[in-house]
Enzyme design. Structure first.
Site, PDB file in Angstrom:
ATOM      1  N   ILE A 236      -5.749   1.161   4.858  1.00  0.00           N
ATOM      2  CA  ILE A 236      -4.754   1.219   3.776  1.00  0.00           C
ATOM      3  C   ILE A 236      -4.975   2.486   2.944  1.00  0.00           C
ATOM      4  O   ILE A 236      -4.465   2.595   1.827  1.00  0.00           O
ATOM      5  CB  ILE A 236      -4.790  -0.039   2.860  1.00  0.00           C
ATOM      6  CG1 ILE A 236      -6.221  -0.466   2.493  1.00  0.00           C
ATOM      7  CG2 ILE A 236      -4.111  -1.227   3.532  1.00  0.00           C
ATOM      8  CD1 ILE A 236      -6.953   0.429   1.573  1.00  0.00           C
ATOM      9  N   ALA A 237      -5.706   3.456   3.516  1.00  0.00           N
ATOM     10  CA  ALA A 237      -6.062   4.653   2.747  1.00  0.00           C
ATOM     11  C   ALA A 237      -5.218   5.850   3.185  1.00  0.00           C
ATOM     12  O   ALA A 237      -4.171   6.131   2.590  1.00  0.00           O
ATOM     13  CB  ALA A 237      -7.554   4.922   2.900  1.00  0.00           C
ATOM     14  N   ARG A 238      -5.661   6.541   4.209  1.00  0.00           N
ATOM     15  CA  ARG A 238      -4.919   7.678   4.757  1.00  0.00           C
ATOM     16  C   ARG A 238      -5.080   7.691   6.271  1.00  0.00           C
ATOM     17  O   ARG A 238      -6.198   7.499   6.784  1.00  0.00           O
ATOM     18  CB  ARG A 238      -5.466   9.002   4.209  1.00  0.00           C
ATOM     19  CG  ARG A 238      -5.007   9.375   2.837  1.00  0.00           C
ATOM     20  CD  ARG A 238      -3.510   9.755   2.792  1.00  0.00           C
ATOM     21  NE  ARG A 238      -3.122  10.154   1.458  1.00  0.00           N
ATOM     22  CZ  ARG A 238      -2.646   9.317   0.527  1.00  0.00           C
ATOM     23  NH1 ARG A 238      -2.480   8.043   0.795  1.00  0.00           N
ATOM     24  NH2 ARG A 238      -2.308   9.770  -0.669  1.00  0.00           N
ATOM     25  N   GLU A 267       3.137  10.662   9.138  1.00  0.00           N
ATOM     26  CA  GLU A 267       4.203   9.745   8.705  1.00  0.00           C
ATOM     27  C   GLU A 267       5.526  10.501   8.565  1.00  0.00           C
ATOM     28  O   GLU A 267       5.513  11.632   8.087  1.00  0.00           O
ATOM     29  CB  GLU A 267       3.804   9.100   7.378  1.00  0.00           C
ATOM     30  CG  GLU A 267       2.579   8.222   7.549  1.00  0.00           C
ATOM     31  CD  GLU A 267       1.970   7.755   6.223  1.00  0.00           C
ATOM     32  OE1 GLU A 267       2.607   7.930   5.172  1.00  0.00           O
ATOM     33  OE2 GLU A 267       0.862   7.239   6.263  1.00  0.00           O
ATOM     34  N   HIS A 285       3.567   2.533   5.167  1.00  0.00           N
ATOM     35  CA  HIS A 285       2.918   3.050   3.942  1.00  0.00           C
ATOM     36  C   HIS A 285       3.461   2.325   2.705  1.00  0.00           C
ATOM     37  O   HIS A 285       4.110   2.925   1.842  1.00  0.00           O
ATOM     38  CB  HIS A 285       3.121   4.571   3.831  1.00  0.00           C
ATOM     39  CG  HIS A 285       2.125   5.213   2.900  1.00  0.00           C
ATOM     40  ND1 HIS A 285       1.606   6.462   3.112  1.00  0.00           N
ATOM     41  CD2 HIS A 285       1.545   4.781   1.762  1.00  0.00           C
ATOM     42  CE1 HIS A 285       0.759   6.772   2.147  1.00  0.00           C
ATOM     43  NE2 HIS A 285       0.713   5.752   1.310  1.00  0.00           N
TER      44      HIS A 285
END
Ligand code: 8YV
Length: 320
Positions: A236-238, A267, A285
């Site tokens: 859930i970060a990058r 993305e 995201h």
């Protein structure tokens, strides 16, 4: 004649109407994301821009900063500052702010949601019912058994605000929690594991909650191998924390059991190989995409801009 209101350049949409209304009432808003010829637009309006609002993932290039000579603040509507060159902003004396604290709970909630969705196979189960397959296949044997979350060993990569909030939630599920970060933290009771490979070896579920400023590609084939065939990766970060091609291969080859991913390297492009995998749950995201987080984030952005334009150092500036 000088315009009566300051000009603000907005690089990403804001989805909270009240925040947009306030922005509109106080500033001349330049919504670059709605413009086709962005270069021409910046040539025409760049000189007047006093503030920039951007998303964590979008950031701002140094090239664009250079085209905004009156710039007084870059307000990141998010917590990740990896897409802004902080050293460059510092050298130019431009404050960069982020929305630390505003989205913590929601991002941690989605991490747990992804864990439960992946281990309990909630998405395939949902499809099974909604596509009318249950009456055609009434035997309980039609769906394989899933896996328990409670009690699993959770390894957290990055023990910032979000990592800590995930730890609280995982502990409530009876999970032993361990973590890695650049250093052990005195105020955290959970076990510190300095080496990411070792943490992966010791974990059933590895959760990425780290900043990506300096940590690109830290989860590679070796880490996935260490996580192992019963292990799960949650991000859930990058996206760029992970070598995405290694992750695809690991999932295809059964090197790890599954993954829950909210973020990706490029993305909105997601490796198509992931689409058909039942033990992979994907989000666009969305971890901070709640009314509550986005309202609190928008309010912090408004304060940062107001403070900078009033000649004050914005609260929480990372660069000034
Ligand atoms: C947002 C993010 O999706 O906080 C971050 O760094 O990536 C996300 O919360 C984004 O910044 C929204 O603009």
């Amino acid at each position: 004649m000088k315009p009566t209101k300051p000009s603000i350049l907005q690089l990403n949409p804001i989805l909270v109407p009240a925040i947009n209304e306030t922005l509109e009432s106080l500033y001349i808003m330049h919504r670059l994301f709605q413009v086709d010829d962005k270069d021409a637009y910046i040539r025409e309006h760049g000189a007047a821009i006093e503030g920039v609002i951007t998303g964590g993932h979008t950031g701002i290039s140094n090239d664009l900063v250079d085209k905004l000579p009156a710039l007084k603040v870059i307000a990141v509507n998010g917590v990740g500052t990896d897409a802004v060159d902080l050293a460059y902003a510092r050298s130019r004396g431009i404050p960069v702010t982020a929305t630390f604290g505003a989205l913590t709970e929601d991002v941690a909630d989605l991490a747990i949601g992804l864990i439960l969705a992946v281990l309990r196979e909630i998405c395939p189960g949902n499809d099974f019912v909604k596509t009318g397959k249950w009456p055609e296949n009434p035997s309980p044997a039609a769906i394989p058994l899933s896996r328990r979350f409670s009690g699993k060993r959770v390894g957290i990569v990055g023990m910032g605000k979000v990592g800590r909030a995930i730890a609280v939630r995982a502990a409530a599920f009876g999970c032993p929690v361990a973590y890695t970060d650049v250093r052990a933290m005195d105020d955290i009771a959970h076990r510190f594991v300095p080496d990411l490979l070792q943490l992966a070896r010791d974990s059933d579920i590895l959760v990425l909650a780290a900043a990506a400023d300096k940590a690109q590609g830290i989860v590679d084939a070796a880490v996935l191998d260490a996580l192992g065939r019963d292990g799960y990766l949650i991000n859930i970060a990058r996206g760029k924390l992970v070598v995405e091609s290694d992750l695809v291969q690991a999932l295809q080859g059964g090197v790890i059991a599954g993954a829950g991913l909210d973020v990706f390297v490029d993305e909105p492009n997601v490796p198509a190989e992931l689409f058909g995998m039942d033990r992979v749950v994907l989000q666009a995201h969305r971890a901070s995409a709640t009314v509550e987080s986005r309202t609190a984030m928008g309010e912090m952005v408004l304060s940062s801009i107001a403070q900078a334009l009033a000649g004050q150092r914005p609260e929480g500036s990372l660069t000034t």
